[in-house]
Scaffold this active site. Structure first.
Site, PDB file in Angstrom:
ATOM      1  N   CYS A  55       0.839  -1.208   0.000  1.00 36.51           N
ATOM      2  CA  CYS A  55       0.000   0.000   0.000  1.00 36.51           C
ATOM      3  C   CYS A  55       0.872   1.255   0.000  1.00 36.51           C
ATOM      4  O   CYS A  55       0.562   2.245  -0.663  1.00 36.51           O
ATOM      5  CB  CYS A  55      -0.913   0.020   1.223  1.00 36.51           C
ATOM      6  SG  CYS A  55      -2.140  -1.282   1.212  1.00 36.51           S
ATOM      7  N   ARG A 132      -7.774  -4.914  -3.159  1.00 40.22           N
ATOM      8  CA  ARG A 132      -7.514  -3.546  -3.628  1.00 40.22           C
ATOM      9  C   ARG A 132      -8.508  -3.296  -4.749  1.00 40.22           C
ATOM     10  O   ARG A 132      -8.281  -3.713  -5.887  1.00 40.22           O
ATOM     11  CB  ARG A 132      -6.096  -3.425  -4.190  1.00 40.22           C
ATOM     12  CG  ARG A 132      -5.021  -3.857  -3.237  1.00 40.22           C
ATOM     13  CD  ARG A 132      -3.637  -3.838  -3.861  1.00 40.22           C
ATOM     14  NE  ARG A 132      -2.715  -4.456  -2.923  1.00 40.22           N
ATOM     15  CZ  ARG A 132      -2.225  -3.837  -1.855  1.00 40.22           C
ATOM     16  NH1 ARG A 132      -2.512  -2.567  -1.646  1.00 40.22           N
ATOM     17  NH2 ARG A 132      -1.430  -4.470  -1.018  1.00 40.22           N
TER      18      ARG A 132
HETATM   19  C1  BEZ Z   1       0.514  -4.574   1.850  1.00 36.09           C
HETATM   20  O1  BEZ Z   1       1.715  -4.761   1.789  1.00 36.09           O
HETATM   21  O2  BEZ Z   1      -0.016  -3.565   1.349  1.00 36.09           O
HETATM   22  C2  BEZ Z   1      -0.331  -5.589   2.548  1.00 36.09           C
HETATM   23  C3  BEZ Z   1       0.222  -6.795   2.860  1.00 36.09           C
HETATM   24  C4  BEZ Z   1      -0.541  -7.738   3.491  1.00 36.09           C
HETATM   25  C5  BEZ Z   1      -1.854  -7.479   3.834  1.00 36.09           C
HETATM   26  C6  BEZ Z   1      -2.410  -6.263   3.502  1.00 36.09           C
HETATM   27  C7  BEZ Z   1      -1.641  -5.307   2.847  1.00 36.09           C
END
Ligand code: BEZ
Length: 217
Positions: A55, A132
């Site tokens: 993210c 997402r």
């Molecule tokens: C992320 O790196 O954005 C992420 C990783 C695991 C779960 C949710 C988000």
């Protein structure tokens, strides 16, 4: 490891052509209402959680490209279950570490009421860490495209821009954007529907693959 869903998946409740459900929420730039964006394009997207690696890369990349969305009269708006204060702390960390200020609104959706309304999480999920989701909403408030990526794969910001530009170009011209289309390249005219056009065409594909426009190099 991939585990098949046993319940209805997220991203299944809204369809292209639906009106985006209106909502009002607190965000990092103050209260926002979806319908206040009418008249402009809007990319509304969810992210699983603040302070997570993928993210963070998405937000840094989007903030760096924010002017490109703005130039196409398109606002950006993000959403997660995290609190407003978590969003603030994350944006401060991003600014200090990566030198970019995320100025587009990030909504807090602690009860998942918005995420559920958009099908960003399945109705029975208790957290929003699954997907997402990205919604491309046109100036009339209609959902024109949607993408759904898993938590372990970050979105391509150039592809988000290309989707926006392709939709805008298709709207302006009434033509169609082919595979791998990029701005400046020819579009395709809508196919003919009459048999004479099929038989009169100079060669076998000329009645249904008809490039149009494009910027000369
Ligand atoms: C992320 O790196 O954005 C992420 C990783 C695991 C779960 C949710 C988000």
């Amino acid at each position: 490891m991939y585990t098949p869903a046993t319940q209805p998946s997220p991203c299944a409740s809204l369809r292209i052509g639906d009106a985006a459900p209106d909502f009002e929420a607190r965000s990092t730039v103050g209260p926002v209402r979806l319908s206040a964006f009418r008249g402009r394009w809007l990319v509304l997207f969810s992210h699983p959680a603040d302070f997570t690696p993928v993210c963070t890369t998405e937000f840094v990349a989007l903030a760096r490209e924010a002017a490109a969305f703005e130039a196409r009269d398109c606002a950006l708006m993000a959403l997660s279950v995290d609190s407003l204060f978590a969003h603030f702390a994350w944006l401060r960390m991003i600014r200090d570490r990566y030198g970019v200020e995320v100025r587009f609104p990030i909504i807090e959706d602690p009860t998942l009421v918005i995420a559920r309304g958009f099908g960003m999480v399945a109705a029975q999920d208790n957290d929003s860490a699954a997907v997402r989701s990205t919604f491309f909403i046109d100036p009339k408030g209609i959902i024109r495209a949607m993408t759904c990526y898993p938590a372990n794969l970050g979105r391509s910001i150039p592809e988000m821009l290309r989707i926006l530009e392709g939709l805008q170009a298709a709207d302006t011209s009434g033509a169609l954007a082919p595979a791998n289309w990029q701005p400046g390249e020819p579009l395709l005219e809508a196919p003919r529907h009459d048999l004479d056009a099929v038989f009169d065409a100079e060669e076998a594909t000329a009645w249904f693959i008809r490039p149009v426009g494009g910027t000369p190099e």
